[in-house]
Design an enzyme around this catalytic site. Structure first.
Site, PDB file in Angstrom:
ATOM      1  N   ASP A  25      -3.134  -3.409  10.118  1.00  0.00           N
ATOM      2  CA  ASP A  25      -4.038  -3.209  11.379  1.00  0.00           C
ATOM      3  C   ASP A  25      -5.274  -3.854  11.341  1.00  0.00           C
ATOM      4  O   ASP A  25      -5.425  -4.265   9.854  1.00  0.00           O
ATOM      5  CB  ASP A  25      -4.074  -1.356  11.058  1.00  0.00           C
ATOM      6  CG  ASP A  25      -4.282  -0.914  10.581  1.00  0.00           C
ATOM      7  OD1 ASP A  25      -4.667   0.314  10.875  1.00  0.00           O
ATOM      8  OD2 ASP A  25      -4.424  -1.275   9.416  1.00  0.00           O
ATOM      9  N   HIS A  53       1.996  -7.367  -1.185  1.00  0.00           N
ATOM     10  CA  HIS A  53       1.085  -7.389  -0.426  1.00  0.00           C
ATOM     11  C   HIS A  53      -0.204  -7.155  -1.538  1.00  0.00           C
ATOM     12  O   HIS A  53      -0.087  -7.358  -2.578  1.00  0.00           O
ATOM     13  CB  HIS A  53       0.627  -5.374   0.032  1.00  0.00           C
ATOM     14  CG  HIS A  53       0.081  -5.742   1.196  1.00  0.00           C
ATOM     15  ND1 HIS A  53      -1.742  -5.898   0.867  1.00  0.00           N
ATOM     16  CD2 HIS A  53      -0.123  -5.657   2.166  1.00  0.00           C
ATOM     17  CE1 HIS A  53      -2.680  -5.536   1.873  1.00  0.00           C
ATOM     18  NE2 HIS A  53      -1.532  -5.737   3.250  1.00  0.00           N
ATOM     19  N   TYR A 105      -9.593  -4.288  10.143  1.00  0.00           N
ATOM     20  CA  TYR A 105     -10.409  -3.450   8.990  1.00  0.00           C
ATOM     21  C   TYR A 105     -10.871  -2.376  10.055  1.00  0.00           C
ATOM     22  O   TYR A 105     -11.058  -2.602  11.063  1.00  0.00           O
ATOM     23  CB  TYR A 105     -11.581  -4.782   8.609  1.00  0.00           C
ATOM     24  CG  TYR A 105     -10.805  -5.701   8.031  1.00  0.00           C
ATOM     25  CD1 TYR A 105     -10.043  -5.357   6.062  1.00  0.00           C
ATOM     26  CD2 TYR A 105     -10.541  -7.025   8.230  1.00  0.00           C
ATOM     27  CE1 TYR A 105      -9.279  -6.265   5.539  1.00  0.00           C
ATOM     28  CE2 TYR A 105     -10.006  -7.973   7.233  1.00  0.00           C
ATOM     29  CZ  TYR A 105      -9.659  -7.730   6.151  1.00  0.00           C
ATOM     30  OH  TYR A 105      -9.026  -8.463   5.299  1.00  0.00           O
ATOM     31  N   PHE A 146      -6.254 -10.127   8.029  1.00  0.00           N
ATOM     32  CA  PHE A 146      -6.902 -10.300   6.817  1.00  0.00           C
ATOM     33  C   PHE A 146      -8.107 -11.496   6.846  1.00  0.00           C
ATOM     34  O   PHE A 146      -9.229 -10.928   5.948  1.00  0.00           O
ATOM     35  CB  PHE A 146      -5.911 -11.288   5.602  1.00  0.00           C
ATOM     36  CG  PHE A 146      -4.673 -10.335   5.515  1.00  0.00           C
ATOM     37  CD1 PHE A 146      -4.883  -9.679   4.598  1.00  0.00           C
ATOM     38  CD2 PHE A 146      -3.786 -10.740   5.992  1.00  0.00           C
ATOM     39  CE1 PHE A 146      -3.443  -9.133   4.270  1.00  0.00           C
ATOM     40  CE2 PHE A 146      -2.315 -10.420   5.631  1.00  0.00           C
ATOM     41  CZ  PHE A 146      -2.251  -9.425   4.838  1.00  0.00           C
TER      42      PHE A 146
END
Length: 226
Positions: free
Chosen positions: A68, A190, A70, A81
């Site tokens: 989701d 991740h 920031y 990202f």
């Protein structure tokens, strides 16, 4: 039930048009309208669909799947990202740039704006497209996941030869939506500081992606950001 008018790149709009008239999408819009009356929501409305508008459906050759947006002021701008120019790099993005340097020798850029990747056909897709300020995952389970699952299904169905980068368990849960006879999937932990050292560092996904693209007659991605 009437269709919601969403400003979306024409190829994507044609592929996803039926979603906008479904009950879940209307419920999602109602939820967002109420949220915006009482809360601060990121990213700003015009940027929610940035990933689709920067990367038309017919040009997608890589998918980089995030979770989701920031949740801090000025960070989210509709690309997984990525942060706008001038915003401090979040930890996961710092680690992405570290791996990029290790893999291809590209020096980490000053800016975390990944729009240059998006314009080359890298779909920077979050599975949830909005979030409440300071509350990660606060818009999970509200309908966005249904929509973005349909995005992945559309890519799998209508396109071929896409490289899907699935970093972390959340992204890897989407593997069942991808026809692996038609597409390529690279998985790794991740890039978060909590998991990057368990296999994200050293995964070499940037060079591997370009090898796959080149082998299939496609232009490799210029990962260096200018």
């Amino acid at each position: 039930m009437t269709e919601v008018n969403v400003e979306l790149e024409e190829g994507w709009k044609a592929a996803l048009n039926q979603e906008f008239s479904k009950p879940y999408f209307h419920q999602l819009i109602d939820f967002l309208r109420l949220e915006k009356k009482n809360q601060v929501v990121f990213p700003p409305g015009p940027l929610i669909f940035s990933a689709f508008n920067l990367t038309p459906l017919t040009r997608v050759k890589v998918v980089l799947l995030g979770q989701d947006p920031y949740h801090g002021y000025g960070q989210a701008h509709g690309l997984s990202f990525s942060v706008p120019d001038g915003v401090v790099l979040p930890p996961s993005l710092k680690n992405i740039f570290k791996e990029l340097h290790s893999d291809l020798g590209i020096m980490p850029p000053a800016s975390g704006n990944l729009s240059g990747w998006a314009k080359q056909g890298v779909l920077l897709l979050n599975t949830t497209l909005t979030v409440r300020k300071s509350e990660p995952a606060s818009h999970s389970g509200k309908g966005w996941e249904i929509f973005t699952d349909e995005v992945i299904k559309a890519l799998s169905l209508y396109r071929a030869g896409i490289v899907f980068l699935l970093w972390g368990k959340h992204a890897q849960n989407k593997l069942a939506l991808i026809d692996t006879d038609k597409h390529f999937v690279l998985t790794a932990p991740h890039p978060s500081p909590f998991s990057a050292h368990s296999g994200f560092f050293g995964c070499k996904h940037f060079s591997k992606t370009n090898e796959i693209l080149s082998q299939n007659g496609l232009e490799p991605v210029v990962w260096e950001l200018f």
